[in-house]
Design an enzyme around this catalytic site. Structure first.
Site, short mmCIF file in Angstrom:
data_model
loop_
_atom_site.label_atom_id
_atom_site.label_comp_id
_atom_site.label_asym_id
_atom_site.label_seq_id
_atom_site.Cartn_x
_atom_site.Cartn_y
_atom_site.Cartn_z
N GLU A 1 0.76 -1.24 0.00
CA GLU A 1 0.04 -0.03 0.06
C GLU A 1 0.87 1.37 0.00
OE1 GLU A 1 -3.56 1.50 3.17
OE2 GLU A 1 -2.03 0.20 3.76
N LYS B 1 -9.36 1.32 -1.64
CA LYS B 1 -9.66 0.90 -0.11
C LYS B 1 -11.17 1.34 0.32
CE LYS B 1 -7.19 0.87 4.21
NZ LYS B 1 -5.91 1.56 4.89
N CYS C 1 -5.07 -3.61 3.09
CA CYS C 1 -4.73 -3.26 4.46
C CYS C 1 -5.85 -3.72 5.54
CB CYS C 1 -3.92 -2.16 4.76
SG CYS C 1 -3.13 -1.77 6.24
#
Length: 269
Positions: free
Chosen positions: A46, A115, A153
């Site tokens: 990321e 995300k 994540c």
């Protein structure tokens, strides 16, 4: 039907910085190294295009579009080494940014993920700077017969994200991350990666930042939750072979996906 040869993948654990040019150069170097070990897919963390700790308004100043310098550099490296690259991009989104992932090969952009669950936890507030991604249908890509899908994540803490990817046909879940260090955070990272593999009977391929900001421990995990390749806490590359046959064998004895009784649907905003 002939068995498809295994697909070699690599996770590259490195420390992106506030220099976009340096990040692009480092990604090219690591891609060359991974390709020399046989990798067909090379996965980076990321925020690979730009990273600053703590986060601030420079994220907007250093954001890029999907046809910007970062994606162009990924395409050049992918073409030079005949690989597909997945990496984190700080993507322009007006006065804010998207925390995006891009999958790029020699032909250009293959898939994008933004995300969905922002890291507003453990004393952090990612939403100060980031716009959450829409709950769109997953974008996937096929490499050598295996279907890959992406998540980012903190999404790892929400099992329904992984399930939507598997419902879209994913054989492999790719998880670029900047998993921030803290009490029990390394334990959470490794446990959740294994859980997502076990409950979905898929491979999980995860690339993190090294210490001191991240926890490191980038890993490639098989459909039974076993780590088949990994990196410690420093920069490095881990390489492993992924096989459709291995997924089939696991699902023959553990048909959990077929036996489940719940569907996953998005919540109303």
């Amino acid at each position: 039907m002939p068995e498809i040869a295994p697909t070699t993948v690599a996770v590259c654990q490195f420390s992106p910085t506030s220099s976009r040019a340096d990040n692009r150069a480092r990604i090219a170097e690591l891609t060359a190294d991974a390709a020399s070990r046989g990798a067909r897919l090379v996965v980076f963390p990321e925020y690979s295009s730009y990273f600053v700790e703590p986060m601030d308004s420079t994220l907007v100043d250093n954001s890029e579009t999907l046809d910007g310098e970062f994606v162009q550099a990924l395409q050049a490296a992918a073409s030079a080494y005949d690989v597909t690259i997945i990496a984190g991009l700080v993507e322009s989104a007006g006065e804010r940014v998207h925390n995006a992932l891009v999958a790029v090969d020699a032909t250009g952009l293959r898939a994008t993920y933004r995300k969905q669950h922002l890291y507003d936890a453990f004393g952090q507030t990612e939403s100060d700077w980031i716009e959450a991604g829409a709950l769109d249908a997953p974008q996937t890509l096929v490499i050598n017969g295996l279907r890959f899908a992406m998540m980012t994540c903190y999404d790892l803490r929400f099992p329904e994200v992984a399930r939507t990817l598997v419902d879209a046909g994913a054989d492999v879940i790719v998880v670029p991350a900047e998993w921030v260090r803290g009490a029990l955070k390394e334990h959470h990272w490794t446990t959740l990666l294994a859980a997502r593999a076990i409950e979905n009977t898929v491979y999980v391929v995860a690339a993190d930042h090294p210490t001191p900001i991240g926890v490191g421990h980038s890993q490639i995990i098989d459909p039974q939750g076993v780590v088949i390749a990994g990196v410690g806490t420093a920069e490095g590359i881990a390489v492993a072979q992924l096989s459709q046959d291995a997924i089939t064998r696991v699902r023959e004895v553990n048909p959990a996906l077929r036996l489940r009784r719940y569907n996953v649907v998005p919540r109303d905003s």
